[in-house]
Design an enzyme around this catalytic site. Structure first.
Site, short mmCIF file in Angstrom:
data_model
loop_
_atom_site.label_atom_id
_atom_site.label_comp_id
_atom_site.label_asym_id
_atom_site.label_seq_id
_atom_site.Cartn_x
_atom_site.Cartn_y
_atom_site.Cartn_z
N ARG A 26 -14.25 -19.52 19.20
CA ARG A 26 -15.46 -19.03 19.86
C ARG A 26 -15.30 -17.59 20.32
NH1 ARG A 26 -16.94 -24.32 23.57
NH2 ARG A 26 -18.20 -25.36 21.99
N GLU A 38 -14.80 -24.86 11.44
CA GLU A 38 -15.83 -25.87 11.19
C GLU A 38 -15.35 -26.93 10.21
OE1 GLU A 38 -18.39 -26.49 12.82
OE2 GLU A 38 -18.33 -24.67 14.03
N THR A 44 -13.55 -34.66 13.27
CA THR A 44 -12.24 -34.49 13.88
C THR A 44 -12.40 -33.92 15.28
OG1 THR A 44 -11.31 -34.05 11.69
CG2 THR A 44 -9.98 -33.40 13.59
N LEU A 81 -3.91 -34.44 8.85
CA LEU A 81 -5.24 -34.26 9.44
C LEU A 81 -6.28 -35.21 8.85
CD1 LEU A 81 -6.59 -32.56 11.59
CD2 LEU A 81 -7.06 -30.81 9.89
N GLY A 82 -6.02 -35.71 7.62
CA GLY A 82 -6.95 -36.64 7.02
C GLY A 82 -8.09 -35.97 6.28
N TYR A 121 -24.96 -29.15 7.98
CA TYR A 121 -24.45 -28.90 9.32
C TYR A 121 -23.60 -27.64 9.35
CZ TYR A 121 -21.19 -28.41 12.95
OH TYR A 121 -20.44 -27.82 13.92
N ASP A 139 -25.25 -32.43 14.26
CA ASP A 139 -24.00 -33.17 14.10
C ASP A 139 -24.06 -34.43 14.95
OD1 ASP A 139 -23.79 -32.14 16.66
OD2 ASP A 139 -21.62 -31.91 16.52
N CYS A 193 -23.13 -35.62 27.58
CA CYS A 193 -23.84 -36.77 26.99
C CYS A 193 -22.88 -37.49 26.04
CB CYS A 193 -25.08 -36.27 26.24
SG CYS A 193 -26.27 -37.56 25.80
N CYS A 209 -34.90 -37.43 30.39
CA CYS A 209 -34.28 -38.30 29.39
C CYS A 209 -35.01 -39.64 29.35
CB CYS A 209 -32.80 -38.50 29.70
SG CYS A 209 -31.93 -39.48 28.47
#
Length: 360
Positions: A26, A38, A44, A81-82, A121, A139, A193, A209
DNA sequence: AAGCCGGGGCA
DNA sequence: TGCCCAGGCTT
């Protein structure tokens, strides 16, 4: 944009300004680094991908060095990491940028979307974070936040659901600062959330909400669900000859594609050693191997994945002739094993070999 | 539209 | 155990 939408966007951004996580990706506008982050973070968690991101951008400081690397090296860096198709596609996309975009990262939504491994995404994320393109990210966090805010029971894992939530997300998007807004709603979903037991009384959007008003927060988002778990049975042959062992590359379109492993015999059910020895693959592999001594390893590894349970047995086999084996498999010194990308399952086997006392 | 692809953390 | 995670590709 109506007043409620504006209130929601502003509230989420305001929340983000006070609660955001400081994350290395960031702190840059470099589309290459944002893209790497990303892809790593697809399905993950941040804590799981964090170190991989650091190692990746350290090893490959720019996209050309990534494009010029060997896929084996990229997969080795990805080991553990898969979802290894992410690493293969990452490498392919780097070559796309090198060869089709003159080495400079594409700047339009459509061009970013054309990169292998980049879906709607990820294209929205890279586009908004790096170039302030006005595309809303959708996402898992966004599905959850929006489904609760508006009490939408359309399943999120359907094409109509994806379309509906994408439209809604784009209505809420702050088009003057899409990058900031997208970061905000994702962190809001990840920290406030949350999926289980969210702290709604202390949520700045609790008054707006609908799910909270109905006391049904826990029933959103709605999923069709159903991922069936299938069982697979692997028999690995840990073959030794002098100080060598033998491995092979998994090239089929299957789990762990292009990773390395010990010679494998997959069976339809759990087999005893005696039954395994009767199979054609077993006799094929060990024909003309001289004097053979087989020792079953005392444990079976149960490897649990989201859609598979793999029961893996291992057999230590000593041979006295490898003239046929060395043509069929990759013959390596045992110390070279660390140079190859392997699955967590095989990795765990070698860990237990090295430290048998450790419970893994 | 449905199936496939990893690994780990959490209640 | 079941669910979820900054999803995307293949069939």
């Amino acid at each position: 944009m109506n007043q409620d939408s504006q209130f929601i966007s502003r509230t989420i951004i305001e929340w983000y300004n006070h609660h955001k996580r400081d994350l290395p990706w960031r702190e840059t506008k470099d589309p290459y680094r944002i893209w790497i982050s990303e892809i790593i973070l697809q399905q993950t968690r941040v804590v799981q991908g964090y170190d991989y991101y650091i190692r990746f951008v350290d090893t490959f400081p720019d996209i050309i060095q990534l494009a010029d690397a060997d896929e084996d090296q990229v997969l080795k860096l990805w080991q553990g990491l898969g979802y290894y198709s992410r690493a293969r596609n990452l490498h392919t996309a780097a070559k796309q940028v090198r060869d089709n975009f003159k080495g400079s990262f594409p700047r339009t939504y459509e061009d970013i979307l054309s990169l292998k491994g980049v879906g709607e995404y990820t294209a929205a994320a890279i586009g908004s974070f790096a170039f302030e393109l006005p595309y809303a990210v959708v996402d898992g966090n966004v599905f959850r936040v929006l489904s609760r805010l508006f009490a939408i029971d359309t399943p999120i894992d359907t094409s109509t659901g994806k379309k509906l939530f994408t439209e809604l997300a784009n209505e809420l998007l702050d088009t003057k600062q899409p990058g900031l807004y997208n970061q905000s709603i994702m962190d809001f979903g990840a920290l406030q959330c949350v999926p289980q037991s969210p702290d709604c009384p202390n949520c700045p959007l609790s008054d707006k909400c609908m799910a909270y008003a109905q006391g049904k927060v826990s029933s959103y988002p709605v999923k069709q669900g159903k991922t069936k778990v299938k069982e697979r049975f692997f028999n690995y042959l840990d073959i030794h000859y002098k100080n060598n062992t033998y491995i092979q590359k998994r090239t089929a379109n299957d789990i762990w594609k292009n990773l390395y492993e010990l010679p494998l015999i997959e069976t339809g059910s759990e087999l005893t050693l005696e039954e395994l020895q009767q199979t054609q693959p077993f006799t094929d592999i060990l024909q003309n191997a001289g004097n053979i001594s087989i020792r079953p390893v005392s444990f079976t590894l149960k490897h649990i994945l989201s859609h598979r349970i793999i029961y893996a047995k291992f057999y230590k086999i000593d041979i006295t002739d490898d003239t046929l084996l060395k043509d069929r498999f990759i013959k390596i010194d045992k110390s070279q094993l660390d140079n190859y990308a392997i699955s967590r399952l095989v990795d765990k086997y070698f860990e237990k070999q090295a430290k048998p006392d450790l419970f893994l």
